[in-house]
Design a protein around this motif. Structure first.
Motif, PDB file in Angstrom:
ATOM      1  N   ALA A 270       1.151   7.364  -6.411  1.00  0.00           N
ATOM      2  CA  ALA A 270       0.718   7.645  -6.774  1.00  0.00           C
ATOM      3  C   ALA A 270       0.419   9.392  -6.076  1.00  0.00           C
ATOM      4  O   ALA A 270      -0.118  10.190  -6.981  1.00  0.00           O
ATOM      5  CB  ALA A 270      -0.995   7.185  -6.626  1.00  0.00           C
ATOM      6  N   ALA A 271       0.816   9.920  -5.413  1.00  0.00           N
ATOM      7  CA  ALA A 271       0.999  10.764  -4.384  1.00  0.00           C
ATOM      8  C   ALA A 271       1.883  11.438  -4.227  1.00  0.00           C
ATOM      9  O   ALA A 271       2.279  12.795  -4.220  1.00  0.00           O
ATOM     10  CB  ALA A 271      -0.695  11.307  -3.102  1.00  0.00           C
ATOM     11  N   GLN A 272       3.575  11.047  -4.557  1.00  0.00           N
ATOM     12  CA  GLN A 272       4.630  11.319  -3.448  1.00  0.00           C
ATOM     13  C   GLN A 272       5.385  11.800  -5.664  1.00  0.00           C
ATOM     14  O   GLN A 272       5.732  11.409  -6.349  1.00  0.00           O
ATOM     15  CB  GLN A 272       5.478  10.384  -3.127  1.00  0.00           C
ATOM     16  CG  GLN A 272       7.292  10.157  -2.953  1.00  0.00           C
ATOM     17  CD  GLN A 272       7.053  11.649  -1.521  1.00  0.00           C
ATOM     18  OE1 GLN A 272       6.483  12.334  -0.511  1.00  0.00           O
ATOM     19  NE2 GLN A 272       7.336  12.658  -1.748  1.00  0.00           N
TER      20      GLN A 272
ATOM     21  N   LEU B 198       2.130   1.756  -3.788  1.00  0.00           N
ATOM     22  CA  LEU B 198       1.069   2.252  -4.541  1.00  0.00           C
ATOM     23  C   LEU B 198       0.754   3.938  -3.679  1.00  0.00           C
ATOM     24  O   LEU B 198       0.558   4.516  -5.264  1.00  0.00           O
ATOM     25  CB  LEU B 198      -0.096   1.183  -4.263  1.00  0.00           C
ATOM     26  CG  LEU B 198       0.126  -0.007  -5.112  1.00  0.00           C
ATOM     27  CD1 LEU B 198      -1.561  -0.279  -4.647  1.00  0.00           C
ATOM     28  CD2 LEU B 198       0.563   0.010  -6.154  1.00  0.00           C
ATOM     29  N   TRP B 199       0.228   4.057  -3.015  1.00  0.00           N
ATOM     30  CA  TRP B 199       0.526   5.757  -2.361  1.00  0.00           C
ATOM     31  C   TRP B 199       1.978   6.465  -2.473  1.00  0.00           C
ATOM     32  O   TRP B 199       1.354   7.228  -3.197  1.00  0.00           O
ATOM     33  CB  TRP B 199       0.662   4.853  -0.726  1.00  0.00           C
ATOM     34  CG  TRP B 199      -0.228   7.540  -0.439  1.00  0.00           C
ATOM     35  CD1 TRP B 199      -0.700   8.177  -0.748  1.00  0.00           C
ATOM     36  CD2 TRP B 199       0.170   6.852   1.800  1.00  0.00           C
ATOM     37  NE1 TRP B 199      -1.240   8.838   0.002  1.00  0.00           N
ATOM     38  CE2 TRP B 199      -0.035   8.388   1.701  1.00  0.00           C
ATOM     39  CE3 TRP B 199       0.673   6.341   2.356  1.00  0.00           C
ATOM     40  CZ2 TRP B 199      -0.449   8.866   2.657  1.00  0.00           C
ATOM     41  CZ3 TRP B 199       1.067   7.116   4.019  1.00  0.00           C
ATOM     42  CH2 TRP B 199       0.609   8.302   4.070  1.00  0.00           C
ATOM     43  N   ARG B 200       3.100   6.138  -2.820  1.00  0.00           N
ATOM     44  CA  ARG B 200       3.951   6.943  -3.277  1.00  0.00           C
ATOM     45  C   ARG B 200       4.215   7.421  -4.794  1.00  0.00           C
ATOM     46  O   ARG B 200       4.364   7.826  -4.935  1.00  0.00           O
ATOM     47  CB  ARG B 200       5.366   6.205  -2.559  1.00  0.00           C
ATOM     48  CG  ARG B 200       5.334   5.901  -1.270  1.00  0.00           C
ATOM     49  CD  ARG B 200       6.854   5.384  -0.210  1.00  0.00           C
ATOM     50  NE  ARG B 200       7.055   5.419   0.424  1.00  0.00           N
ATOM     51  CZ  ARG B 200       8.103   5.629   1.323  1.00  0.00           C
ATOM     52  NH1 ARG B 200       9.364   5.529   0.604  1.00  0.00           N
ATOM     53  NH2 ARG B 200       7.870   5.774   2.447  1.00  0.00           N
TER      54      ARG B 200
ATOM     55  N   MET C  98       3.470   8.837   5.061  1.00  0.00           N
ATOM     56  CA  MET C  98       4.360   7.864   3.966  1.00  0.00           C
ATOM     57  C   MET C  98       5.361   7.326   5.264  1.00  0.00           C
ATOM     58  O   MET C  98       5.825   6.122   5.396  1.00  0.00           O
ATOM     59  CB  MET C  98       5.111   8.403   3.094  1.00  0.00           C
ATOM     60  CG  MET C  98       4.100   8.212   2.343  1.00  0.00           C
ATOM     61  SD  MET C  98       4.186   8.935   0.685  1.00  0.00           S
ATOM     62  CE  MET C  98       3.052  10.053  -0.403  1.00  0.00           C
TER      63      MET C  98
ATOM     64  N   ALA D  74       0.980  -1.128  -0.102  1.00  0.00           N
ATOM     65  CA  ALA D  74      -0.113  -0.471  -0.089  1.00  0.00           C
ATOM     66  C   ALA D  74       1.084   0.798   0.348  1.00  0.00           C
ATOM     67  O   ALA D  74       1.089   2.297  -0.444  1.00  0.00           O
ATOM     68  CB  ALA D  74      -0.763   0.001   1.369  1.00  0.00           C
ATOM     69  N   ASN D  75       1.927   0.962   0.872  1.00  0.00           N
ATOM     70  CA  ASN D  75       2.953   2.505   0.437  1.00  0.00           C
ATOM     71  C   ASN D  75       3.373   2.064  -0.112  1.00  0.00           C
ATOM     72  O   ASN D  75       3.772   4.153  -0.621  1.00  0.00           O
ATOM     73  CB  ASN D  75       4.337   1.957   2.251  1.00  0.00           C
ATOM     74  CG  ASN D  75       4.591   3.282   2.417  1.00  0.00           C
ATOM     75  OD1 ASN D  75       4.650   4.581   1.723  1.00  0.00           O
ATOM     76  ND2 ASN D  75       5.427   2.562   3.380  1.00  0.00           N
TER      77      ASN D  75
END
Length: 179
Positions: free
Chosen positions: A118-120, A114-116, A130, A111-112
């Motif tokens: 998409a958003a980092q 995918l989050w990074r 994060m 999840a981290n």
């Protein structure tokens, strides 16, 4: 004298898939996610200490991905090791908890990642949330590692029996030197 349950927990389901007797694959494979995820945390922290954090942020992202892939490989052979532990035993319960924690950590890192992605922003330091997720994941991984150590070193799961271990401590007789 080992019980039948103890003898069962030392034998591989498949030597090819899980590793031969006394030398399972799981312990060597876990070094990949542990090393990758610890290094990613170091990169995350370091990204806050430099004027050009982009390379550290990108490196951390790919270390997380490498760790997830390594964790899936380690989980596959670890599951095979768990299959030889008799259900209803304390060792089996510890093994289930160890597996559940590792799967949760792997899910958190996936999840981290995918989050990074998409958003980092790739040229900025890793975001605080994060970073916090990585710290929490490493903490859970440490607890799981403790449980894995308990399985091997306390309960002897997939560890050779004491007679086999004793072979490594027998002194070898030296051949007489020729005169």
């Amino acid at each position: 004298m080992p019980t039948p349950a103890q003898r069962q927990a030392k034998q591989p389901v498949s030597s090819l898939l899980a590793g031969p007797y006394g030398h399972p694959w799981h312990p060597i494979l876990v070094t990949v996610p542990i090393g990758a995820w610890v290094a990613s945390l170091v990169f995350d922290v370091a990204s806050h200490l430099t004027d050009d954090p982009g390379f550290l942020t990108r490196g951390s992202l790919w270390l997380i991905a490498l760790g997830v892939i390594g964790a899936l490989a380690a989980a596959a052979v670890g599951f095979l090791d768990l299959c030889v532990v008799p259900p209803g035993t304390r060792a089996f319960r510890v093994g289930l908890l160890h597996m559940a924690l590792n799967l949760a950590v792997t899910g958190a890192y996936a999840a981290n990642f995918l989050w990074r992605r998409a958003a980092q922003p790739p040229d900025r330091a890793v975001g605080a949330a994060m970073l916090a997720l990585s710290v929490a994941s490493i903490a859970a991984l440490a607890v799981s590692g403790y449980l894995g150590g308990m399985l091997a070193y306390r309960y002897g799961v997939r560890v050779a029996d004491e007679d086999t271990q004793a072979d490594g401590y027998r002194r070898e007789e030296k051949a007489p030197e020729p005169s």
